[in-house]
Scaffold this motif. Structure first.
Motif, PDB file in Angstrom:
ATOM      1  N   SER A 119      -0.728 -32.196 -30.079  1.00 23.29           N
ATOM      2  CA  SER A 119       0.314 -31.158 -30.179  1.00 23.29           C
ATOM      3  C   SER A 119       0.095 -30.068 -29.137  1.00 23.29           C
ATOM      4  CB  SER A 119       0.341 -30.552 -31.589  1.00 23.29           C
ATOM      5  OG  SER A 119      -0.762 -29.697 -31.822  1.00 23.29           O
ATOM      6  N   ARG A 124       5.618 -27.125 -31.498  1.00 19.02           N
ATOM      7  CA  ARG A 124       4.254 -27.659 -31.577  1.00 19.02           C
ATOM      8  C   ARG A 124       3.850 -27.972 -33.013  1.00 19.02           C
ATOM      9  NH1 ARG A 124      -0.600 -26.543 -33.101  1.00 19.02           N
ATOM     10  NH2 ARG A 124       0.020 -24.537 -33.956  1.00 19.02           N
ATOM     11  N   ALA A 156       5.089 -31.323 -33.692  1.00 22.10           N
ATOM     12  CA  ALA A 156       4.417 -32.380 -32.935  1.00 22.10           C
ATOM     13  C   ALA A 156       2.986 -32.631 -33.393  1.00 22.10           C
ATOM     14  CB  ALA A 156       4.410 -32.021 -31.446  1.00 22.10           C
ATOM     15  N   GLY A 157       2.405 -31.696 -34.169  1.00 25.58           N
ATOM     16  CA  GLY A 157       1.024 -31.865 -34.615  1.00 25.58           C
ATOM     17  C   GLY A 157       0.870 -31.831 -36.118  1.00 25.58           C
TER      18      GLY A 157
END
Length: 583
Positions: free
Chosen positions: A92, A135, A138-139
Motif C-alpha cells: 500500500s 492507500r 490498497a493495504g
C-alpha cells in the motif's frame, strides 16, 4: 468501485507480493483457529482429572502438551501476521508512492489554464489527504478483508459442526452488529467527505495568507484575517464534532452486541452442559470464537466505509488525472532550435477571462536578433513570450520556429532552448547558488560567480553573511525586488540557450544598474535570439528591432532611430521618458 479500477495497474505491478501476502494472511488465521480447540481440550483434561477419570501425571502431561501447542500456534500466528503486514501494508505504501508520483507528473504536464482554474490548497489536498484515503483501501482494507473472509469461511462452519444450536444463538446478534455498523459507516462517510472538503478550503486559505503575509501586514489586516480564520475554525470544529458524535457510537455498539453474544454462549451453553449435551470446555471454546469474530464482524462496516472513502477520494483524483493538457506534444521529427521566430496572423484569447490579447499579429525575428517589445499595459507583450515558450497555443494563426510550425517541435527540446525571466521573478526556498544552478545543474562555483557579475548581483550576494549559500525565504522573500530579478536573470544567462525571453525583468532596478545589465546582456546574447519586453525605452533603444503594440496589434516596427523619426507612440514615449530623466 469503478473509480478504484485505476489502481488495478498497480496491483498487477505488485501481484507477486500481494499473492504471497494473501497466502500468508490465510495461514496466520488458520494457526489462530488452532488455539480455541486446545483450550477446550485443556479444560476437558482438568474436568476429567477432577472426576478422577485420569491420573495426575497424565493430566499434567496432556496440559503441558496442549499449552505448548497453544503457545506455538500463537507464536506462528504472530510471526505470519508480521510477515502479512510487511507484505500487504508495504504494498500500500508502494502504491501510495506511485500514485503520488503519477499525480505530480500529471500536474506538471497540465497547462497554465488548469492552474488558473484550481487553487493550490485543493491540488495539495488531493495529492496528500485523498491519496492517503486510497492507500487505506490498497493495504489495510485488503488485509483485513482477507482475514475476515478466512475467519468466516473456516470458523462459522466449524462452530456449527461442533454445536449447531449453540452456534446459531451465538451468531444471532452479529448480523445486527454488522448492519448497524454499516449504517453508521455510511453516515461517517458523508460527514468525512464534508470534513475533507473543509480541509481543502482551510489549506487554500492558510496557503494564501502565508504567501501574502507582507500585504496583510502592510494594510494592517491581521484582525480581519484572524476573524476569517476563526470563522473557518468554528465551522471546522462543528463539522469535526458532528463526525465525532457518529464515531462515538461505533465501539459501544460493538461491545454491547458482542457482550450479548457472550451472554448467550454462557446461558445457552450452560443449559446444554447441564443437560449433558456438551462439555464445559466447549463453552470456553465458543467464547473465544465469539471474541475472534468480534473484530471481523465489526470490520465489515469499517471496510465498507474505507472503500467508500477511497472511492470518493479516487474520484477526486481521477477528476484531475482525466484532464488532458491543452498543449499537446506531438513532434513530427527531431529539430534543433536555432532561434528564428515568426508570427503569422496570430490571434489569442485567454480562456479564463475571454480577453482577446493578440489580434492578427504578424512579425519576423531573425536568428540572433535582439528584439524589444514596447507597449501599454495589457497590449499583449507578455502574451507573445508565453506563446513563444508554448505555455499556450494560439487561438488562430501560426507561430514558426526556424520556419517550422511550433507544434511540430518537441516541447522539451523547445523549452530547453529557451531562457526565460518572468516579470514576477520566482525563486525557490533554497540557497542563492542552487537558485542560479537551476538554469544549469552542473555549473561550477566560478561560473555562478561570473554569471552573477553579469547580472550585477554579485556584490549584493557577497554582502550576505553566508554569501552564495544564503537560503532564501519562500518565493525569494529574503531579497529585494531588484535582487530577485537579477538572480532570475543570472539563472537564465547561465543556461546559455538559443532564445532569451526577458519580460520586463529590469523594472525594479535603477537606471544605472539597468544600463550595466543591458550591456552585459548584449555580450551574453550575442548570436542568440533575444526578446525584451519593457516599458522603458532605455531597455529597447539598442535592440536590432523594436515592436510597438497597442491593444494586441502591431502599430509600429523598426529600429530606435527609425521609430524616433516617425510621429507615433514610440517617439512620444521616448520624449516623455527622456524629459523625466533630465528633470
Amino acid at each position: 468501485m469503478k473509480e478504484l479500477k485505476h489502481l488495478n495497474k498497480y496491483f498487477k505491478k505488485y501481484w507477486l507480493k500481494l499473492f504471497f501476502g494473501i497466502i500468508i494472511t490465510i495461514v496466520a488465521r488458520l494457526f489462530q483457529l488452532i488455539m480455541p480447540s486446545y483450550v477446550n481440550n485443556s479444560i476437558t483434561v482438568v474436568e476429567q482429572y477432577i472426576k478422577a477419570e485420569i491420573e495426575k501425571s497424565t493430566a499434567q502431561e496432556l496440559l503441558l502438551e496442549y499449552i505448548l501447542i497453544i503457545v506455538g500456534a500463537a507464536l506462528l500466528s504472530g510471526f505470519f501476521t508480521f510477515l502479512m503486514r510487511q507484505l500487504i501494508i508495504n504494498i500500500s505504501r508502494y502504491i501510495e508512492y506511485d500514485l503520488k508520483n503519477e499525480i505530480f507528473d500529471h500536474y506538471q504536464k497540465l497547462s497554465l489554464n488548469f492552474y488558473k482554474k484550481n487553487r493550490t490548497g485543493d491540488l495539495m489536498n488531493r495529492i496528500s489527504e485523498d491519496v492517503n484515503e486510497v492507500r487505506m483501501y490498497a493495504g489495510p482494507a485488503i488485509m483485513y478483508g482477507i482475514q475476515t473472509l478466512t475467519l468466516f469461511a473456516c470458523l462459522i462452519p466449524l462452530m456449527f459442526i461442533k454445536a449447531p444450536t449453540l452456534a446459531a444463538y451465538t451468531l444471532l446478534p452479529l448480523p445486527f452488529l454488522s448492519v448497524l455498523i454499516y449504517q453508521i459507516s455510511k453516515v461517517i462517510h458523508k460527514r468525512s467527505t464534508i470534513v475533507q472538503q473543509y480541509l481543502s478550503t482551510l489549506s487554500t486559505f492558510t496557503q494564501e495568507i502565508f504567501s501574502g503575509v507582507s500585504v496583510i501586514k502592510a494594510y494592517a489586516l491581521e484582525p480581519q484575517t484572524n476573524e476569517d480564520l476563526e470563522k473557518l475554525a468554528i465551522e471546522g470544529k462543528e463539522k469535526s464534532v458532528s463526525l465525532a458524535k457518529v464515531n462515538a457510537w461505533f465501539f459501544p455498539l460493538m461491545i454491547l452486541l458482542i457482550g450479548i453474544s457472550n451472554i448467550l454462549v454462557i446461558y445457552i451453553g450452560g443449559k446444554q452442559y447441564l443437560a449433558g449435551e456438551i462439555e464445559v470446555g466447549l463453552i470456553a471454546e465458543f467464547i473465544l470464537y465469539v471474541n475472534m469474530l468480534t473484530w471481523p464482524v465489526a470490520i465489515v462496516g469499517w471496510l465498507t466505509s474505507i472503500v467508500q472513502r477511497a472511492a470518493a477520494s479516487q474520484e477526486r483524483i481521477n477528476e484531475f488525472l482525466n484532464q488532458e493538457s491543452e498543449i499537446k506534444n506531438m513532434p513530427t521529427h527531431e529539430h534543433t532550435v536555432k532561434g528564428k521566430i515568426e508570427f503569422k496572423d496570430v490571434d489569442f484569447t485567454y480562456q479564463d477571462t475571454n480577453i482577446n490579447a493578440l489580434k492578427h499579429l504578424s512579425f519576423t525575428i531573425n536568428e540572433g536578433e535582439t528584439t524589444a517589445i514596447i507597449g501599454k499595459t495589457g497590449s499583449g507583450k507578455s502574451t507573445i513570450l508565453d506563446l513563444v515558450a508554448r505555455l499556450y497555443d494560439t487561438t488562430s494563426g501560426e507561430i514558426l520556429i526556424d520556419d517550422e510550425p511550433i507544434k511540430n517541435i518537441d516541447l522539451t527540446s523547445l523549452r530547453e532552448s529557451i531562457g526565460a525571466v518572468p516579470q514576477d521573478a520566482f525563486l525557490f526556498s533554497d540557497s542563492i547558488k542552487n537558485n542560479i544552478k537551476f538554469g544549469k545543474e552542473d555549473a561550477t562555483d566560478q561560473e555562478i560567480m561570473d554569471i552573477a557579475k553579469d547580472a550585477v548581483v554579485h556584490e549584493n550576494i557577497m554582502g550576505f553573511s553566508k554569501k552564495y549559500d544564503t537560503v532564501l525565504g519562500e518565493r525569494g522573500i529574503t531579497l529585494s525586488g531588484g535582487q530577485k530579478q537579477r538572480v532570475s536573470i543570472a539563472r537564465a544567462l547561465i543556461k546559455k540557450p538559443q532564445i532569451y525571453l526577458f519580460d520586463d525583468c529590469l523594472s525594479a532596478v535603477d537606471t544605472e544598474t539597468e544600463e550595466e545589465i543591458l550591456n552585459n546582456l548584449k555580450k551574453a546574447s550575442k548570436n542568440r535570439t533575444t526578446l525584451i519586453v519593457s516599458h522603458r525605452v532605455s531597455s529597447a533603444k539598442n535592440a536590432d528591432k523594436i515592436l510597438v503594440l497597442d491593444d494586441g496589434r502591431l502599430i509600429q516596427e523598426g529600429t530606435h532611430d527609425e521609430l524616433n523619426t516617425r510621429e507615433g507612440y514610440y517617439k512620444e514615449l521616448y520624449s516623455k521618458q527622456l524629459s523625466e530623466k533630465e528633470s
